[in-house]
Design a protein around this motif. Structure first.
Motif, PDB file in Angstrom:
ATOM      1  N   LYS A   6      18.394  50.332  12.561  1.00 16.45           N
ATOM      2  CA  LYS A   6      19.543  51.230  12.373  1.00 16.45           C
ATOM      3  C   LYS A   6      20.769  50.463  11.886  1.00 16.45           C
ATOM      4  N   LEU A   7      21.014  49.292  12.475  1.00 20.15           N
ATOM      5  CA  LEU A   7      22.157  48.481  12.046  1.00 20.15           C
ATOM      6  C   LEU A   7      21.983  47.998  10.609  1.00 20.15           C
ATOM      7  N   LEU A   8      20.770  47.585  10.257  1.00 21.43           N
ATOM      8  CA  LEU A   8      20.501  47.160   8.886  1.00 21.43           C
ATOM      9  C   LEU A   8      20.733  48.307   7.914  1.00 21.43           C
TER      10      LEU A   8
ATOM     11  N   GLU B 295      18.677  60.150   9.226  1.00 21.36           N
ATOM     12  CA  GLU B 295      19.984  59.516   9.106  1.00 21.36           C
ATOM     13  C   GLU B 295      20.322  59.221   7.648  1.00 21.36           C
ATOM     14  N   VAL B 296      19.319  58.815   6.875  1.00 21.48           N
ATOM     15  CA  VAL B 296      19.541  58.552   5.455  1.00 21.48           C
ATOM     16  C   VAL B 296      19.921  59.835   4.737  1.00 21.48           C
ATOM     17  N   CYS B 297      19.193  60.917   5.039  1.00 18.84           N
ATOM     18  CA  CYS B 297      19.478  62.214   4.405  1.00 18.84           C
ATOM     19  C   CYS B 297      20.887  62.701   4.750  1.00 18.84           C
ATOM     20  N   LEU B 298      21.239  62.584   6.006  1.00 12.31           N
ATOM     21  CA  LEU B 298      22.565  63.045   6.438  1.00 12.31           C
ATOM     22  C   LEU B 298      23.664  62.153   5.875  1.00 12.31           C
TER      23      LEU B 298
ATOM     24  N   GLN C 175      23.352  48.413   4.836  1.00 14.94           N
ATOM     25  CA  GLN C 175      22.913  48.741   3.484  1.00 14.94           C
ATOM     26  C   GLN C 175      23.665  49.947   2.946  1.00 14.94           C
ATOM     27  N   ASP C 176      23.943  50.932   3.804  1.00  9.83           N
ATOM     28  CA  ASP C 176      24.723  52.095   3.371  1.00  9.83           C
ATOM     29  C   ASP C 176      26.121  51.669   2.936  1.00  9.83           C
TER      30      ASP C 176
ATOM     31  N   SER D 242      13.981  46.445  17.943  1.00 10.83           N
ATOM     32  CA  SER D 242      13.597  46.617  16.536  1.00 10.83           C
ATOM     33  C   SER D 242      14.208  47.888  15.962  1.00 10.83           C
ATOM     34  N   SER D 243      14.185  48.952  16.740  1.00 11.05           N
ATOM     35  CA  SER D 243      14.784  50.209  16.308  1.00 11.05           C
ATOM     36  C   SER D 243      16.283  50.046  16.105  1.00 11.05           C
TER      37      SER D 243
END
Length: 110
Positions: free
Chosen positions: A29-31, A104-107, A35-36, A24-25
């Motif tokens: 992360k792949l999703l 990860e989103v912030c970075l 999306q990024d 799930s983790s």
């Protein structure tokens, strides 16, 4: 001495739960990466902690927030409002835990 059927089953359940958490983790992360690449905006929510028992919202899941308008409206006929987020954080969750989830989103923004 070999473990009995109950112990073997419990061990298998634990192994499968651990594997599910890992998968799930990884999937999340792949999703997020996909999306990024697409440039999708994600919205996170961290409600303020309520004073005493005056909470005006419920969080039935980590993605859904229900605003109980009857708690702050004089009219008893007011409907509740439901909002969907990418993630809703528990108000009592420490800042470090929240940053760990969105690091990860912030970075990625920088």
């Amino acid at each position: 001495e070999e473990p009995g059927p109950l112990e073997a089953t419990q061990s298998e359940i634990k192994r499968l739960r651990d594997r599910l958490a890992t998968e799930s983790s990884s999937r999340r992360k792949l999703l997020n990466e996909v999306q990024d690449l697409r440039g999708i905006v994600r919205v996170y929510c961290r409600p303020r902690p309520a004073k005493e028992d005056t909470s005006i919202f419920d969080t039935p899941s980590q993605e859904t927030l229900v605003l109980r308008r009857d708690k702050f409206s004089k009219s008893k006929k007011t409907q509740s409002m439901t909002f969907e987020f990418d993630r809703i954080f528990n108000p009592a969750l420490p800042q470090q835990d929240i940053y760990g989830e969105i690091q990860e989103v912030c970075l990625g923004v920088l």
